[in-house]
Design an enzyme around this catalytic site. Sequence first.
Site, PDB file in Angstrom:
ATOM      1  CB  CYS A  91      -0.991  -0.027   1.160  1.00  0.00           C
ATOM      2  SG  CYS A  91      -0.248   0.192   2.795  1.00  0.00           S
TER       3      CYS A  91
ATOM      4  CG  ASN B 206       4.574  -1.818   5.052  1.00  0.00           C
ATOM      5  OD1 ASN B 206       5.656  -2.166   5.502  1.00  0.00           O
ATOM      6  ND2 ASN B 206       3.596  -2.682   4.875  1.00  0.00           N
TER       7      ASN B 206
ATOM      8  CB  CYS C 209      -3.498   1.613   6.984  1.00  0.00           C
ATOM      9  SG  CYS C 209      -3.234   3.116   7.941  1.00  0.00           S
ATOM     10  NE  ARG C 210      -4.739   1.637   1.794  1.00  0.00           N
ATOM     11  CZ  ARG C 210      -4.731   2.425   0.726  1.00  0.00           C
ATOM     12  NH1 ARG C 210      -5.645   2.285  -0.208  1.00  0.00           N
ATOM     13  NH2 ARG C 210      -3.812   3.363   0.586  1.00  0.00           N
ATOM     14  CB  SER C 211       0.393  -3.446   2.742  1.00  0.00           C
ATOM     15  OG  SER C 211       1.175  -2.465   3.369  1.00  0.00           O
TER      16      SER C 211
ATOM     17  CG  ASP D 177      -5.193   5.543   3.026  1.00  0.00           C
ATOM     18  OD1 ASP D 177      -5.223   4.973   4.146  1.00  0.00           O
ATOM     19  OD2 ASP D 177      -4.284   6.310   2.682  1.00  0.00           O
TER      20      ASP D 177
END
Length: 166
Positions: free
Chosen positions: A12, A15, A17-19, A130
């Site tokens: 993401c 690195n 939150c999402r990934s 996001d």
Amino acid sequence: MSPMTYRVCFVCTGNICRSPMAESVFRARVEEAGLDELVDVDSAGTGDWHEGDGADPRTVTVLEEHGYGSDHVARQFRASWFSRLDLVIALDSGHLKALRRLAPTPEDAAKVRLLRSYDPAAGDDLDVPDPYYGGTDGFAACLEMVETASHGLLAEVREHLEGRAA
């Protein structure tokens, strides 16, 4: 790690939150499937803003509430990693474009896929939004998208592994 190891990296923006969320969820799926000896899962960001930091506290909270581990240190994705990775999973179309531009070869560019492309119900909107600037419910929504897509991704990885063993 044997040369048979199948390597997946989730990417993401920063690195945090999402990934890391996708990494934790997919690692859990891989372990449940008994494939943790064969599949290596990690994550990175397209930028270096958070390099060395832990995951966003809201990511950690949502993961832990759903029984996932959250041990994480952010790092930036490097073009040199492509050669050792089998799949580079982008969390949204911006990451997809950035990673394909970074790819040294067309073969490497072909390794980059959108996470939600593994969710047959996702329709045309394949971005995981996001959640950084929103509240915790955005993180929970994110987790749900990640979990749903992880099943399809696991099925694909399993097929690759069976193909390699054949």
